[in-house]
Design an enzyme around this catalytic site. Structure first.
Site, short mmCIF file in Angstrom:
data_model
loop_
_atom_site.label_atom_id
_atom_site.label_comp_id
_atom_site.label_asym_id
_atom_site.label_seq_id
_atom_site.Cartn_x
_atom_site.Cartn_y
_atom_site.Cartn_z
N GLU A 489 -1.89 -2.84 6.07
CA GLU A 489 -3.07 -3.40 6.68
C GLU A 489 -2.50 -4.73 7.18
O GLU A 489 -3.38 -5.56 7.67
CB GLU A 489 -4.13 -3.51 5.61
N GLN A 603 2.20 -2.67 2.20
CA GLN A 603 2.41 -1.60 1.43
C GLN A 603 3.12 -0.45 2.39
O GLN A 603 3.08 -0.69 3.51
CB GLN A 603 1.09 -0.90 0.94
#
Length: 761
Positions: A489, A603
């Site tokens: 994100e 991530q």
């Protein structure tokens, strides 16, 4: 990273009270039972910093989305998990002085969560401003045997005085959420009563009109004998009911308050019957008593641990970490109610709305498949099937037609309720995770009938979405996917995210397999599905095949890399090691503009795809991509370290695998990301299990057989885990001397251990 909790194989232990850590501890020491949960708030009053939290599964509030720039398709509300009525309160006052650890001098403070039995204990000595000193020992649990019962044993002893204590034992529905707009309260009173030794309050949520009835009964003992308080005042005010009692505290004598609570919701009871049913549950709890209830509760935990425990010899921190994660997962979701799912904070906090995310399919499903009976994992998939029509409606709101489904990023009832545009509209990879979960479940369990009963309809709807979401690029002479956000994100609104494009074509391929299977398995059911979905097999499948053949994937062929997205190499490429310590975590220190322009990865993204589809790629391809992306990954998502641990294990990067395991296992215990005070990262906890079983244990399922390629971290003497697999129970123990395999129950089976076949009997 904080390191104030003691290491212990079965317990979480806090010694000494530091108010700065209190909200972290409230999260870590939370308890639950699948139906309800409770943060580790104090029973007595506390005027210091605290996040009060009592939660009831399935109960939520649709808080109106407030933005000044409305866009078509934007969710109308954000679903909030509600801070439910407070059932734990026991307020104490001596000579008009409140027992309040923010105002009293506190000594010998100790808080312990016994994970083996699901018991939260707390003890301390407190000195009031006038010098009076008391000792308190409290124990409480949310019953795993009776999902609507909570119980408290609260003991107070006067250490240097004798005097009267005023004690309020109550139920309070006048609560507020930390994240409510303008401190709005979400509960309205429906009913209340207070009688000697008992109180009941029914409250309903605004808009959604859920009813929750919370009742309590109590008993008093002094030095082990039943005691009768001198005076009882019945206390009632708005959304509040309780008893105020006066009790003689004699120096050195222990006074015990047993408080029994019943928490019932209209999800499981008719509204008209809630009060009567609550009284019955209360009577049952009161008559059994604390010790009998605890015995039944701890017996359930013993059974649970027998099924899912992982043992580690030689590393207490690692052992404590894995058991803490398993404990939280087990007390959050039991699989008994297909209407429920797993919120990212479980029963430990309000953040993220407590709703369903793609975390369930991508991270939690493997844990429940391997540690519980098959219906538990199946119910997680059925949950999505029952929300299919809502997913189609979500797609329609964004302009998709013909039964194309976009499952929500965040939901309580199937509707999208996430209020960040770059995630709501763009993080569409969640559709892929749901499709993959169907594949993963069938691969593990062999339950191919799931495709016929439920799975095919979901796969058709998701594939229709992907077929409409791509567009043809005349420039590239390829299909492309524009304006998306991948799992990372820290990149929003990018073009051709490799992970998302890869998932789209994989889903289109797998749906074709599902069509073929169902056609052979049950022709009449197949015809029924085609009719229900108005599926034009010839035309739609031809379109899917064209997309599969001509999809564009961003690559750097010189380096042998899959690119996060088209523009990734335009960034200034740096290693996390070049960041200053004061810049971390980035999401709390940098502007969003600076984060989006940086190369740093929140991530796993490309690596997440390589984890899911590892059979399609060579070890060399995996190595090149891991070596390129891992140094740029800051792991500021709780979902990241476990994927890196699994891939590092496969590559033989043992120290990196161990480092990533510890990070995921102790993420909340050590507060790695400075955010545990908002609640534990419950869904990512399943990643800890995967790190050990799929990472260190090398567990895979290939051609219907369990395969293992284990190694043991240098720091450990041994580790062992247990798997339920297709009606069998398999135990694996890995030590410095080798690997032991044992079939604990079920028919003989063949497994692969590294490159050798082993027959288990």
């Amino acid at each position: 990273m904080k390191n104030y909790l003691k290491h212990h194989e079965w317990r979480i232990i806090e010694e000494g009270f530091d108010p700065h850590y209190n909200k972290i501890s409230e999260s870590v020491f939370s308890i639950g039972n699948g139906r309800m949960g409770q943060r580790a708030n104090f029973e007595e009053e506390y005027s210091g910093e605290t996040l009060r939290g009592s939660y009831v599964a399935g109960v939520y509030y649709p808080d109106k989305t407030r933005v000044g720039w409305w866009k078509n398709g934007y969710p109308e509300y954000f679903a909030k998990v509600l801070n439910a009525p407070n059932w734990i309160g026991i307020h104490i006052s001596i000579d008009n002085q409140k027992l309040d650890l923010a105002k009293c001098k506190t000594e010998d403070f100790r808080r312990v969560l016994d994970m083996k039995t699901g018991l939260l204990s707390r003890s301390f000595a407190a000195t009031f401003p006038d010098g009076k000193k008391v000792r308190v020992d409290s124990r409480r649990f949310c019953s795993m045997a009776h999902g609507e019962i909570g119980a408290i044993r609260y003991a107070i002893t006067a250490l240097n005085f004798s005097a009267k204590a005023v004690i309020s034992v109550y139920v309070d529905a006048d609560v507020v959420n930390k994240d409510s707009n303008y401190d709005e309260k979400f509960w309205e009173e429906v009913y209340k009563e207070a009688s000697e030794g008992k109180a009941i309050v029914t409250a309903q949520t605004k808009k959604t009109l859920f009813h929750v009835t919370t009742g309590m009964r109590y008993a008093i003992e002094t030095d082990g004998k039943k005691a009768q308080p001198e005076r009882i005042n019945l206390e009632q005010r708005e959304k509040f009911a309780g008893n105020v009692i006066q009790l003689n505290l004699e120096e050195g004598k222990e006074n015990v308050i047993y408080k029994y609570a019943a928490i019932l919701s209209s999800e499981n009871h008719a509204k008209a019957s809630l009060v009567a049913n609550c009284s019955k549950v209360l009577d049952e709890a009161y008559n059994k008593g604390f010790e009998k209830l605890f015995e039944e509760h701890s017996n359930v935990w013993a059974h649970k641990w027998e099924a899912c425990d992982i043992t580690i010899e030689g590393d207490i921190a690692a052992q404590q970490g894995i058991r803490f994660n398993i404990f939280q997962l087990t007390q959050t979701y039991t699989g008994e109610d297909e209407r429920l799912n797993i919120g990212p904070k479980g029963f430990t906090g309000e953040k993220y709305g407590g709703s369903t995310y793609w975390d369930t399919e991508a991270y939690c499903l493997p844990f429940y498949m391997a540690t519980a009976e098959q219906k538990v994992a199946r119910n997680l998939l059925v949950y999505r099937y029952k929300h299919l029509q809502k997913a189609i409606e979500n797609g329609q709101k964004l302009g998709f037609t013909g039964g194309a489904a976009l499952y929500p990023m965040v939901t309580m009832n199937g509707e999208e309720c996430h209020n960040e545009w770059e995630i709501t509209f763009e993080e569409i990879h969640r559709n892929g995770a749901i499709a993959y979960a169907i594949f993963d479940y069938i691969r593990y369990t062999g339950d191919e009938k799931y495709l016929t009963e439920y799975g095919l309809e979901v796969l058709i709807a998701i594939s229709r979405f992907w077929a409409q979401r791509v567009n043809w690029s005349s420039h590239k002479n390829k299909y492309v996917m524009l304006g998306v956000t991948g799992p990372n994100e820290y990149e929003n609104n990018v073009n051709n995210n490799w992970y998302t494009n890869t998932f789209a074509t994989w889903t289109l391929e797998y749906t074709q397999h599902a069509l073929s299977f169902v056609k052979k398995d049950d022709e009449s059911r197949f015809s029924e599905i085609l009719k229900r979905t108005s599926f034009d097999e010839k035309t739609e499948v031809a379109k899917w095949k064209d997309i599969i053949e001509k999809m564009y994937y961003p690559e750097d062929t010189t380096r042998g890399l899959f690119l996060q997205q088209d523009g990734f190499l335009d960034k200034e490429l740096m290693s996390v090691s070049e960041l200053k310590k004061e810049d971390r975590p980035l999401n709390q220190k940098w502007s969003w503009d600076r984060i989006l322009r940086s190369c740093f990865i929140k991530q796993a993204d490309v690596l997440q795809g390589l984890y899911f589809f590892e059979d399609k790629y060579s070890p060399e391809t995996l190595r090149k991509n891991f070596d390129f992306y891992e140094p740029m990954t800051v792991h500021e998502s709780s979902l990241s370290p476990c994927v890196h641990a699994i891939l590092a294990s496969r590559l033989g990067y043992k120290q990196k695998a161990y480092e990533m395991y510890l990070r995921t296992a102790r993420l909340d215990l050590d507060d790695y990301n400075n955010d545990t005070e908002d609640g534990c990262h419950t869904t990512s906890m399943a990643g800890t299990w995967m790190s050990l079983v799929k990472g260190f244990g090398g567990m895979r399922v290939k051609d219907g057989k369990l395969c293992f390629s284990p190694f043991i971290p240098e720091q450990w003497k041994s580790y062992s885990f247990r798997l339920e697999f297709r009606g069998r129970v398999v135990k694996i123990k890995v030590s410095k001397d080798g690997t032991e395999t044992r079939l604990e129950s079920g028919d003989p089976m063949e497994i692969w251990l590294k490159d050798e076949k082993v027959m288990l009997k």
